[in-house]
Motif scaffolding. Structure first.
Motif, PDB file in Angstrom:
ATOM      1  N   GLY A 177       0.788  -1.221   0.000  1.00 25.53           N
ATOM      2  CA  GLY A 177       0.000   0.000   0.000  1.00 25.53           C
ATOM      3  C   GLY A 177       0.818   1.269   0.000  1.00 25.53           C
ATOM      4  N   ARG A 212      -3.032 -11.117  -1.212  1.00 23.03           N
ATOM      5  CA  ARG A 212      -3.622 -10.379  -0.096  1.00 23.03           C
ATOM      6  C   ARG A 212      -2.725  -9.239   0.369  1.00 23.03           C
ATOM      7  N   THR A 258      -2.861  -4.479   0.612  1.00 22.68           N
ATOM      8  CA  THR A 258      -3.547  -3.221   0.342  1.00 22.68           C
ATOM      9  C   THR A 258      -2.923  -2.588  -0.892  1.00 22.68           C
ATOM     10  N   TYR A 259      -3.757  -2.176  -1.841  1.00 22.97           N
ATOM     11  CA  TYR A 259      -3.287  -1.628  -3.102  1.00 22.97           C
ATOM     12  C   TYR A 259      -3.856  -0.227  -3.299  1.00 22.97           C
ATOM     13  N   GLN A 260      -2.990   0.720  -3.641  1.00 23.93           N
ATOM     14  CA  GLN A 260      -3.405   2.086  -3.929  1.00 23.93           C
ATOM     15  C   GLN A 260      -3.621   2.240  -5.429  1.00 23.93           C
ATOM     16  N   SER A 267      -7.970  -8.913  -0.353  1.00 25.73           N
ATOM     17  CA  SER A 267      -7.230  -7.657  -0.357  1.00 25.73           C
ATOM     18  C   SER A 267      -8.155  -6.451  -0.191  1.00 25.73           C
ATOM     19  N   HIS A 268      -7.521  -5.301   0.047  1.00 29.76           N
ATOM     20  CA  HIS A 268      -8.232  -4.027   0.077  1.00 29.76           C
ATOM     21  C   HIS A 268      -7.681  -3.137  -1.027  1.00 29.76           C
ATOM     22  N   GLN A 315      -7.633   0.680  -2.384  1.00 28.55           N
ATOM     23  CA  GLN A 315      -7.902   2.050  -1.963  1.00 28.55           C
ATOM     24  C   GLN A 315      -7.855   2.958  -3.184  1.00 28.55           C
ATOM     25  N   SER A 371     -12.242  -5.801  -0.592  1.00 32.48           N
ATOM     26  CA  SER A 371     -12.922  -4.591  -0.145  1.00 32.48           C
ATOM     27  C   SER A 371     -12.337  -3.416  -0.908  1.00 32.48           C
ATOM     28  N   THR A 413     -10.398   7.526  -0.587  1.00 31.65           N
ATOM     29  CA  THR A 413      -9.702   8.226   0.481  1.00 31.65           C
ATOM     30  C   THR A 413     -10.461   9.460   0.960  1.00 31.65           C
ATOM     31  N   ASP A 473     -16.963   1.322   6.364  1.00 29.58           N
ATOM     32  CA  ASP A 473     -16.138   0.693   7.395  1.00 29.58           C
ATOM     33  C   ASP A 473     -16.439   1.411   8.708  1.00 29.58           C
TER      34      ASP A 473
END
Length: 375
Positions: A10, A38, A40-42, A87-88, A90, A112, A116, A280
């Protein structure tokens, strides 16, 4: 995604990597699974796919919004699965999270996603009363909210683009539309916004707090309520299933849907199963959808919407409809000119090979069916 260098920590923007990975997957013969290991990816809009889209109930013929950035674009593909592996994702700025365009046998599952700085401002009245002969309110904003105070007005600011140094969006005071949420009674309703009436002074208290003093001496009675404020332009669908068939969306946690909702348009056989459409709890926000959550427009076959949670939309949870056109001219014995009448709907072909009527009301303009913008 790992093979192409997406960053599960992330820390870096992965939008360009996602674009290249999906383009590669399009060339793979046979069923293909696109996996986000798995993490977090921006995803920022500047390096994401760009397409010219016309979507029901969005911006109609306004060409200021015709180009859309898309985080995950499945275009002219078959037998493809996007697997988030828990994963999430963003998202930043104003963009569509994912789209299936002219594709078949598609599944999007198991991740998910959130934005931002959502374009809906959720502000809670954390204190209210009378001090020194003037009524006041103290407003508390969720994490990620940005604003600037000046001349007894507040300007809400979107996240700053790393490419331009400018906010992705801005709005003033109550903007154009308000819903009021009572978190204790668990009720939400549409009403006028009193926060910015008869303002005498406005002070940035820091730590996402804003104090507003009023000329009146009558104490406000809305302590604890949340005002959900936004503009009314639906600039993009949150997700789009366009001219596609046999599409399943399963196991997503959609924490905020920007612009509009999950739109199925001129598609066939869609399943939306086991998803959460809600914020969330840790975000402090109460709005999960800028407008509808799910909208099916001119869809045939079977639509199954099962086992989902819908909480916090600014319009319908589920909306299913057709699109109706008015005969506005007969330029030749075997030719009719048709016009979209809904002001937010225009530009997509009503039947295969038909002339596209771009105007909604008033003058009519035509153009051939649109496919894609240049990269």
């Amino acid at each position: 995604m790992r093979a192409f260098g997406a960053d599960p920590s992330g820390r870096r923007d992965s939008a360009g990597v996602v674009k290249e990975a999906v383009r590669h997957a399009k060339e793979v013969r046979g069923p293909v699974r696109i996996v986000f290991p798995r993490g977090t990816y921006q995803l920022y809009p500047e390096q994401a796919e760009l397409r010219e889209l016309y979507v029901s109930n969005t911006v109609g013929p306004d060409e200021a919004y015709k180009d859309t950035r898309i985080g995950i674009l499945l275009e002219d593909m078959a037998d493809v699965t996007v697997d988030g592996d828990g994963s999430h994702l963003q998202f930043h700025g104003l963009m569509t999270s994912f789209a299936a365009i002219r594709s078949r046998n598609v599944e999007v599952r198991n991740f998910s996603f959130d934005y931002t700085t959502p374009k809906v401002v959720d502000t809670a009245v954390s204190d209210a009363g009378v001090a020194d002969g003037r009524a006041y309110r103290i407003l508390t904003l969720p994490v990620g909210s940005r604003f600037a105070v000046g001349d007894r007005r507040v300007t809400w600011l979107g996240e700053t683009s790393p490419a331009t140094g400018q906010p992705y969006w801005s709005g003033v005071d109550g903007m154009q539309y308000t819903q009021i949420h009572d978190p204790v009674a668990q009720r939400t309703w549409r009403a006028n916004n009193p926060l910015f009436d008869n303002v005498a002074a406005m002070t940035d208290l820091a730590y996402r707090k804003l104090r507003i003093d009023y000329h009146t001496q009558t104490a406000p009675t809305d302590h604890g309520l949340v005002y959900q404020m936004r503009q009314t332009t639906r600039d993009t669908p949150s997700a789009l299933l366009w001219e596609s068939r046999d599409v399943t969306v399963r196991g997503l946690k959609a924490r905020y849907l920007h612009g509009f909702g999950f739109v199925g348009q001129l598609s066939e056989n869609i399943t939306i199963d086991g998803n959460e459409f809600r914020t969330d709890p840790a975000s402090g926000r109460t709005t999960a959808g800028f407008a509808d959550f799910v909208q099916m427009s001119g869809v045939k076959g079977t639509v199954e919407i099962t086992r989902n949670v819908f909480d916090g939309a600014h319009d319908d949870a589920i909306n299913i409809h057709g699109t109706y056109l008015e005969v506005s001219g007969r330029p030749a014995p075997n030719t009719l000119t048709l016009e979209y009448r809904h002001h937010e709907t225009a530009g997509f072909p009503y039947v295969d090979g038909a002339t596209v009527v771009v105007a909604a009301g008033g003058a009519i303009a035509t153009r051939p069916p649109l496919r894609r913008s240049a990269d």
